[in-house]
Design an enzyme around this catalytic site. Structure first.
Site, short mmCIF file in Angstrom:
data_model
loop_
_atom_site.label_atom_id
_atom_site.label_comp_id
_atom_site.label_asym_id
_atom_site.label_seq_id
_atom_site.Cartn_x
_atom_site.Cartn_y
_atom_site.Cartn_z
N ASP A 138 28.68 40.75 34.46
CA ASP A 138 28.75 42.22 34.46
C ASP A 138 29.89 42.72 33.60
O ASP A 138 30.65 43.60 33.99
CB ASP A 138 28.88 42.75 35.89
CG ASP A 138 28.47 44.22 36.00
OD1 ASP A 138 27.76 44.70 35.08
OD2 ASP A 138 28.85 44.89 36.98
N LYS B 39 39.50 44.67 49.19
CA LYS B 39 38.08 44.97 49.25
C LYS B 39 37.57 44.59 50.65
O LYS B 39 37.63 43.43 51.04
CB LYS B 39 37.30 44.21 48.18
CG LYS B 39 35.80 44.47 48.21
CD LYS B 39 35.05 43.60 47.18
CE LYS B 39 35.30 44.07 45.77
NZ LYS B 39 34.37 43.40 44.81
#
Length: 583
Positions: free
Chosen positions: A134, A40
């Site tokens: 989440d 990432k």
């Protein structure tokens, strides 16, 4: 303009997996080992933004705390003048979102199996003091071995940390909408919403706007009538409007799930559920472009040129740091890696190659820190955890045993608080006495900083010895023959202990009254947490005998006293199990 002008050295990139507001994720191979990873990257234009850099570091720091076979793991974090990147495990799996999009619903046993696996990932995160915030179908991956893993800690926070409302609206708990401090119960709510969707084919509440969704999550009745009767209790508990009425953490919810699943679907529910799940996920896994690469095999850049679905953002509220993780992705088995923050242009240590399939990964013992709020107190404590055990179920049992003394002490403090305004701190220092392929032995020094527990009740020292082949806790009575029932056996052992401590058990101080010998009664539950007066811990060089001296009528100042006796001096008194565990 979103750009990236830098790549982590030592990796060959194959394919862009997706991007978000602040960065992108790529599939890459670590050149020295051939390990597939997901990297990432933070977009270059954000490197000058201190808040976004801090958020990116925060994500890596939280991910490094979560040590679990049921969650994605961090390998390295790189930061330098040219860029910032998080190198993570590339998960071989298809997202639950993809499975539900293909099939609509899951049989209850399969939905329970998916929920259990990802809850175990949440449980490990919660033990590390991390709240995911989440949990949604896109962030639960189903693997080829029928396991499920939790991914994407992009908006995770430490338990108790306040913040703006953030998450995916369809699964946000009432307190999450209000921006209240995050707690493990917040994740339990989201997981229950996903479970509801898995067995009904729809989300619990259907609102045309985020405002309508908020009103429904905060005020609408829990839709228990839409699910099969055996799981209605789980739905009602997990989606309770008041977080205090939900299971306090994922581990507690797993225990309730097991009871409900066996009662409703029989002892074989999990194997049936996993088998049906594998059938549904298998075709999607086989069609994944990354499956063409294989795990850990050589492939030319661009070999995964086909389309690949990445996890959608689906945020609706708040800002999500970095790109989303892989939804349909192929990775490798566990590898041994290190976390490295790169500065001044120095290279990171390489990720070690995964061992051949027929070899066993070395067992690693780590000390983790748990920081979280409680009901009238706070926790800032260490505990031990193992990784690298080939049998994941065995590893889970070992880690559950390793964290249990801390959990029990927290419960003890919670039940004994009289003045909730004092806000004391529960602490624990963990010291590893021995760690090898046979045994892990850890000493816990537990304490609560509070005047409410007096001179005796505010602390406890306990040794925890675990047989790594079985996951069983090993006590002094298991190691030494007959001492739990036979005074002569205990006296023989005490003579070896006193040979190493001729002054007795308090550096020469005498007990009040006549000194009495150790006896089988000293192995029975006695002090805080029912810790016996005599304990045995293990070190590389011998047995550590720990004695609560006040149980032997010594002055309070003597406290807890330890004597180390080399193995050779007590081996003849050991049981067959004790001798088998000798280093």
């Amino acid at each position: 303009m979103r750009t990236r002008n830098w790549a982590v050295p030592g990796y060959t990139e194959f394919h862009r997996l997706g991007d978000g507001g602040f960065g992108e994720v790529v599939l890459a191979r670590h050149d020295p080992s051939g390990t597939l990873v997901a990297i990432k990257y933070l977009f270059s234009e954000h490197l000058g933004d201190p808040s976004r850099l801090a958020a990116f570091r925060h994500e890596a720091a939280l991910l490094s705390r979560v040590v679990s076979p049921h969650a994605t793991r961090l390998y390295e974090f790189h930061e330098g003048p040219h860029g910032a990147a998080i190198v993570m495990e590339a998960i071989h799996g298809v997202s639950l979102r993809e499975v539900l999009g293909h099939d609509g619903v899951l049989p209850p046993e399969s939905a329970l199996a998916v929920l259990k696996g990802s809850l175990l990932g949440l449980a490990d995160a919660h033990r590390a003091g991390v709240v995911h915030r989440d949990y949604k179908p896109a962030n639960v991956l189903v693997g080829p071995g029928r396991e499920s893993k939790l991914v994407d800690f992009g908006i995770a926070v430490l338990a108790g940390q306040p913040g703006v409302p953030a998450g995916t609206p369809a699964y946000m708990a009432p307190e999450q909408w209000r921006g209240a401090p995050a707690t493990p119960a917040t994740d339990v709510y989201a997981a229950t919403c996903v479970f509801f969707q898995s067995i009904t084919g729809r989300q619990p509440y259907d609102g045309a706007t985020t405002g309508e969704l908020q009103a429904l999550h905060e005020n609408a009745p829990v839709p228990v009538d839409a699910v099969p009767e055996p799981v209605r209790g789980l739905i009602a508990r997990g989606m309770a409007k008041d977080g205090d009425r939900r299971p306090s953490a994922a581990a507690e919810f797993v225990a309730e799930l097991e009871v409900a699943a066996v009662a409703g679907y029989g002892p074989g529910w999990e194997q049936r559920g996993l088998g049906r799940l594998a059938q549904r996920a298998g075709a999607l896994l086989a069609l994944s472009p990354l499956a063409l690469l294989g795990a850990g095999t050589a492939a030319a850049p661009g070999a995964a040129a086909g389309g690949l679905a990445a996890v959608g953002t689906g945020m609706g509220l708040g800002a999500k740091i970095g790109a989303t993780l892989v939804a349909v992705a192929v990775g490798v088995g566990a590898v041994v890696g290190t976390i490295a923050v790169i500065g001044n242009g120095e290279p990171a240590p390489p990720v070690a190659a995964a061992p051949p399939a027929e070899q066993q990964t070395a067992v690693q013992v780590s000390l983790l820190t748990r920081t979280e709020p409680g009901a009238g107190f706070h926790v800032d404590a260490q505990y031990a955890a193992v990784s690298g055990v080939p049998d994941r179920a065995l590893q889970d049992r070992i880690n559950a045993a390793l964290v249990r003394p801390l959990d029990d002490f927290i419960h003890y403090v919670q039940s004994g608080l009289l003045d909730p305004t004092e806000d004391p701190v529960v602490q624990n220092t963990a010291t590893i006495g021995r760690q090898d392929q046979k045994m892990v032995s850890v000493r816990y020094d537990l304490m609560v900083q509070s005047s409410q527990f007096g001179n005796h009740g505010g602390y406890a020292t306990t040794w925890l010895n675990i047989d790594l082949s079985t996951g069983q806790v090993v006590t002094a009575g298991d190691v030494f023959d007959g001492i739990a029932t036979d005074q002569n056996a205990m006296s023989a052992l005490e003579s070896r202990i006193l040979a190493r401590s001729p002054g007795g058990y308090c550096d020469g101080s005498e007990p009040f009254g006549e000194r009495t010998p150790l006896g089988p009664q000293d192995l029975r539950p006695w002090g805080v947490l029912d810790v016996p007066a005599l304990q045995a811990g293990l070190r590389a060089d011998g047995v550590v005998f720990g004695l609560a001296t006040d149980a032997r009528n010594y002055p309070m100042a003597c406290g807890y006293y330890e004597v180390v006796v080399p193995y050779a001096e007590v081996a003849d008194l050991m049981t067959p199990l004790g001798r088998e565990l000798l280093p």
